[in-house]
Design an enzyme around this catalytic site. Sequence first.
Site, PDB file in Angstrom:
ATOM      1  N   ASP A  85      -1.430  -1.535   4.857  1.00 16.47           N
ATOM      2  CA  ASP A  85      -1.537  -0.522   5.899  1.00 16.47           C
ATOM      3  C   ASP A  85      -2.814  -0.751   6.689  1.00 16.47           C
ATOM      4  OD1 ASP A  85      -1.700   1.709   7.484  1.00 16.47           O
ATOM      5  OD2 ASP A  85      -1.295   3.140   5.884  1.00 16.47           O
TER       6      ASP A  85
ATOM      7  N   SER B 120      -2.930  -2.124 -10.947  1.00 18.90           N
ATOM      8  CA  SER B 120      -2.865  -1.491  -9.628  1.00 18.90           C
ATOM      9  C   SER B 120      -3.921  -2.146  -8.731  1.00 18.90           C
ATOM     10  CB  SER B 120      -3.145   0.001  -9.792  1.00 18.90           C
ATOM     11  OG  SER B 120      -3.277   0.617  -8.542  1.00 18.90           O
ATOM     12  N   GLY B 121      -3.625  -2.255  -7.443  1.00 18.33           N
ATOM     13  CA  GLY B 121      -4.549  -2.899  -6.501  1.00 18.33           C
ATOM     14  C   GLY B 121      -5.983  -2.414  -6.588  1.00 18.33           C
TER      15      GLY B 121
ATOM     16  N   THR C 223       1.767  -5.858  -8.037  1.00 15.78           N
ATOM     17  CA  THR C 223       0.708  -4.994  -8.534  1.00 15.78           C
ATOM     18  C   THR C 223       1.332  -3.700  -9.049  1.00 15.78           C
ATOM     19  OG1 THR C 223       0.350  -4.252  -6.258  1.00 15.78           O
ATOM     20  CG2 THR C 223      -1.155  -5.937  -7.101  1.00 15.78           C
ATOM     21  N   GLY C 224       0.608  -3.029  -9.934  1.00 15.58           N
ATOM     22  CA  GLY C 224       0.971  -1.805 -10.628  1.00 15.58           C
ATOM     23  C   GLY C 224       2.171  -1.010 -10.188  1.00 15.58           C
ATOM     24  N   THR C 225       1.943  -0.001  -9.374  1.00 19.04           N
ATOM     25  CA  THR C 225       3.001   0.924  -8.978  1.00 19.04           C
ATOM     26  C   THR C 225       4.112   0.223  -8.222  1.00 19.04           C
ATOM     27  OG1 THR C 225       1.319   2.647  -8.782  1.00 19.04           O
ATOM     28  CG2 THR C 225       3.451   3.117  -7.809  1.00 19.04           C
ATOM     29  N   THR C 226       3.756  -0.709  -7.344  1.00 15.93           N
ATOM     30  CA  THR C 226       4.771  -1.447  -6.593  1.00 15.93           C
ATOM     31  C   THR C 226       5.699  -2.176  -7.563  1.00 15.93           C
ATOM     32  OG1 THR C 226       3.255  -1.734  -4.716  1.00 15.93           O
ATOM     33  CG2 THR C 226       5.162  -3.208  -4.812  1.00 15.93           C
TER      34      THR C 226
ATOM     35  N   ARG D  10      -7.920 -13.830   2.242  1.00 19.74           N
ATOM     36  CA  ARG D  10      -8.718 -15.042   2.463  1.00 19.74           C
ATOM     37  C   ARG D  10      -8.265 -16.161   1.525  1.00 19.74           C
ATOM     38  NH1 ARG D  10     -13.607 -13.355   1.219  1.00 19.74           N
ATOM     39  NH2 ARG D  10     -14.092 -12.712   3.332  1.00 19.74           N
TER      40      ARG D  10
ATOM     41  N   ASP E  97      -5.306  -6.603  -6.967  1.00 18.31           N
ATOM     42  CA  ASP E  97      -5.414  -7.534  -5.837  1.00 18.31           C
ATOM     43  C   ASP E  97      -6.250  -8.751  -6.230  1.00 18.31           C
ATOM     44  OD1 ASP E  97      -3.900  -5.797  -4.295  1.00 18.31           O
ATOM     45  OD2 ASP E  97      -5.627  -4.915  -3.286  1.00 18.31           O
TER      46      ASP E  97
ATOM     47  N   HIS F 263       0.850  -1.194   0.000  1.00 16.42           N
ATOM     48  CA  HIS F 263       0.000   0.000   0.000  1.00 16.42           C
ATOM     49  C   HIS F 263       0.886   1.245   0.000  1.00 16.42           C
ATOM     50  CE1 HIS F 263      -3.749  -2.230   1.701  1.00 16.42           C
ATOM     51  NE2 HIS F 263      -3.663  -2.312   0.386  1.00 16.42           N
TER      52      HIS F 263
ATOM     53  N   HIS G 207     -10.477  -0.175  -1.696  1.00 11.37           N
ATOM     54  CA  HIS G 207     -10.681  -1.549  -2.152  1.00 11.37           C
ATOM     55  C   HIS G 207     -10.465  -2.555  -1.005  1.00 11.37           C
ATOM     56  CE1 HIS G 207      -6.410  -0.826  -2.358  1.00 11.37           C
ATOM     57  NE2 HIS G 207      -6.166  -2.081  -2.618  1.00 11.37           N
TER      58      HIS G 207
ATOM     59  N   ASP H  69     -11.417  -6.106  -1.557  1.00  5.84           N
ATOM     60  CA  ASP H  69     -10.479  -6.862  -2.394  1.00  5.84           C
ATOM     61  C   ASP H  69      -9.291  -7.349  -1.567  1.00  5.84           C
ATOM     62  OD1 ASP H  69     -12.142  -6.223  -4.509  1.00  5.84           O
ATOM     63  OD2 ASP H  69     -10.872  -4.597  -5.234  1.00  5.84           O
TER      64      ASP H  69
END
Length: 162
Positions: free
Chosen positions: A91, A65-66, A45-48, A107, A71, A19, A98, A101
């Site tokens: 975080d 992106s999440g 995911t995207g930016t990460t 889960r 996600d 996050h 989201h 998500d």
Amino acid sequence: MGEIVKLMPRRKRIALIAHDNCKAEMLEWARFNRDTLATHELHATGTTGALLANELGLDVNRFLSGPRGGDQQVGAAIAEGRIDFLIFFWDPLEPQPHDVDVKALLRIAVVCNVPTACNRATADFVLSSPLTSEEYRRPKPVYPEADASERLVTIGRDSAAV
């Protein structure tokens, strides 16, 4: 529930998610663990993913992106047996648009018995485990709710026989 679990190869497929408030910590952790991460297949995911690829100079397969479905894509990859580890610096003190998500992703990681680290200390232990560089067969998880439809069919058959 069908058998989701497969043999994890020596070269693990690791999903990395952070996050916004945790991206700096993820980058610091990844820099520290760059040599180990370089021996595995990385997904993010995207930016990460963009930050990690740029910072580490490694190939990182990127999902969306999440908040835009990333996600969910990672969760689907886990369910399909295409991800072996999840490193997710989320975080817990900042509401996310989201959040549902995020909960669904965590889960499915538990249901599929995928090693999941949600903070740096756990990520350090998971990545430094001797099992990380070996083939490993995850034990098939047992959840009574997952087999509920099979139990209802059996109960229905038993009731019809009476």
